[in-house]
Design a protein around this motif. Structure first.
Motif, short mmCIF file in Angstrom:
data_model
loop_
_atom_site.label_atom_id
_atom_site.label_comp_id
_atom_site.label_asym_id
_atom_site.label_seq_id
_atom_site.Cartn_x
_atom_site.Cartn_y
_atom_site.Cartn_z
N ARG A 35 0.84 -1.21 0.00
CA ARG A 35 0.00 0.00 0.00
C ARG A 35 0.87 1.25 0.00
NH1 ARG A 35 -5.51 -0.99 1.63
NH2 ARG A 35 -5.70 1.09 2.51
N HIS A 36 1.91 1.24 0.82
CA HIS A 36 2.82 2.37 0.88
C HIS A 36 3.48 2.60 -0.48
CE1 HIS A 36 5.61 5.26 2.58
NE2 HIS A 36 6.57 4.61 1.95
N GLN A 37 3.97 1.54 -1.09
CA GLN A 37 4.60 1.65 -2.40
C GLN A 37 3.63 2.18 -3.45
OE1 GLN A 37 5.95 -2.39 -2.99
NE2 GLN A 37 8.08 -1.80 -2.58
N LEU A 38 2.40 1.73 -3.40
CA LEU A 38 1.41 2.13 -4.39
C LEU A 38 1.04 3.61 -4.21
CD1 LEU A 38 -0.11 1.00 -6.77
CD2 LEU A 38 -1.85 0.15 -5.20
N VAL A 39 0.85 4.05 -2.99
CA VAL A 39 0.57 5.47 -2.75
C VAL A 39 1.74 6.30 -3.25
CG1 VAL A 39 0.32 7.26 -0.97
CG2 VAL A 39 -1.03 5.15 -0.82
N HIS A 40 2.94 5.90 -2.94
CA HIS A 40 4.12 6.62 -3.40
C HIS A 40 4.17 6.68 -4.92
CE1 HIS A 40 8.16 8.25 -3.30
NE2 HIS A 40 8.51 7.32 -4.18
N ALA A 41 3.90 5.57 -5.59
CA ALA A 41 3.95 5.53 -7.05
C ALA A 41 2.90 6.45 -7.68
CB ALA A 41 3.76 4.09 -7.55
N VAL A 42 1.70 6.43 -7.13
CA VAL A 42 0.63 7.28 -7.67
C VAL A 42 0.97 8.74 -7.45
CG1 VAL A 42 -1.78 7.96 -7.44
CG2 VAL A 42 -1.17 5.53 -7.48
N LEU A 43 1.39 9.10 -6.25
CA LEU A 43 1.70 10.50 -5.96
C LEU A 43 2.93 10.97 -6.75
CD1 LEU A 43 0.99 10.73 -2.14
CD2 LEU A 43 -0.49 11.40 -4.06
N ALA A 44 3.87 10.07 -7.00
CA ALA A 44 5.06 10.44 -7.77
C ALA A 44 4.71 10.82 -9.21
CB ALA A 44 6.06 9.29 -7.76
N PHE A 99 -11.05 4.40 -6.03
CA PHE A 99 -10.35 5.66 -5.93
C PHE A 99 -10.63 6.34 -4.59
CE2 PHE A 99 -10.00 10.29 -7.22
CZ PHE A 99 -8.61 10.31 -7.25
N GLY A 100 -11.85 6.24 -4.10
CA GLY A 100 -12.20 6.82 -2.81
C GLY A 100 -11.38 6.23 -1.68
N GLY A 101 -11.17 4.93 -1.70
CA GLY A 101 -10.34 4.28 -0.69
C GLY A 101 -8.90 4.76 -0.76
N GLU A 114 -4.30 -1.91 -9.88
CA GLU A 114 -3.66 -2.20 -8.59
C GLU A 114 -4.29 -1.39 -7.46
OE1 GLU A 114 0.79 -2.76 -8.54
OE2 GLU A 114 0.51 -1.87 -10.54
N VAL A 115 -4.61 -0.12 -7.73
CA VAL A 115 -5.25 0.72 -6.73
C VAL A 115 -6.60 0.14 -6.35
CG1 VAL A 115 -6.34 2.98 -6.37
CG2 VAL A 115 -4.00 2.84 -7.25
N ASP A 116 -7.37 -0.30 -7.35
CA ASP A 116 -8.68 -0.87 -7.07
C ASP A 116 -8.58 -2.14 -6.23
OD1 ASP A 116 -9.95 1.18 -8.40
OD2 ASP A 116 -10.35 0.02 -10.22
N VAL A 117 -7.60 -2.98 -6.53
CA VAL A 117 -7.41 -4.21 -5.76
C VAL A 117 -6.99 -3.88 -4.33
CG1 VAL A 117 -5.93 -6.26 -5.51
CG2 VAL A 117 -6.93 -5.70 -7.73
N GLU A 118 -6.06 -2.97 -4.18
CA GLU A 118 -5.48 -2.68 -2.87
C GLU A 118 -6.38 -1.80 -1.99
OE1 GLU A 118 -2.89 -3.65 -0.16
OE2 GLU A 118 -2.50 -4.27 -2.23
#
Length: 141
Positions: free
Chosen positions: A4-13, A34-36, A26-30
């Protein structure tokens, strides 16, 4: 948690206000949707803000309003991609109630009342309402 941390970082990057298409599945699975994802970014912002708020309150500033404005601005400089994502999606239903709850807690901790005045347009004409106005339009009770 690490994923989750890696995914947030990747999206924000990516520096966008939405999830890049290549990360959407990946965001939808994790995060469920988008709201989550937005709620996770918001939780991270609130945790960082609250940790810094503790430091501010320990210093007992004479002008709490100015201290909070500085805190908000400094954190926005530290976490610009998170702030951009949150500001651009401020009216997303997943963010509204947690933001209101955080405003109530901030009021309880500091005596600062956030104005219900309409939010302003962000700098640089991004076309979305901006949460910066919430902190900048405050008064002491």
């Amino acid at each position: 948690m690490h994923r989750r941390h890696q995914l947030v970082h990747a999206v924000l990057a990516a520096g966008l206000t939405t999830v890049p298409p290549e990360l959407a599945a990946e965001v939808d699975v994790e995060f469920g949707d988008f709201g989550g994802f937005l709620q996770e970014v918001q939780r991270r912002w609130h945790r960082a803000f609250d940790a810094r708020l503790d430091e501010v309150l320990e210093q007992q500033p004479q002008d709490i309003h100015d201290a909070l404005v500085r805190l908000w601005r400094d954190l926005a400089l530290t976490m610009p991609a998170a702030r951009l994502m949150l500001d651009a999606n401020a009216d997303h239903p997943a963010l509204v109630e947690p933001a209101e709850q955080h405003r109530r807690l901030l009021h309880a901790a500091t005596g600062v009342v956030l104005s219900p005045a309409p939010l302003t347009e962000p700098p640089e004409g991004r076309g979305k309402r901006c949460l910066w106005a919430l902190l900048l339009r405050t008064s002491i009770t």
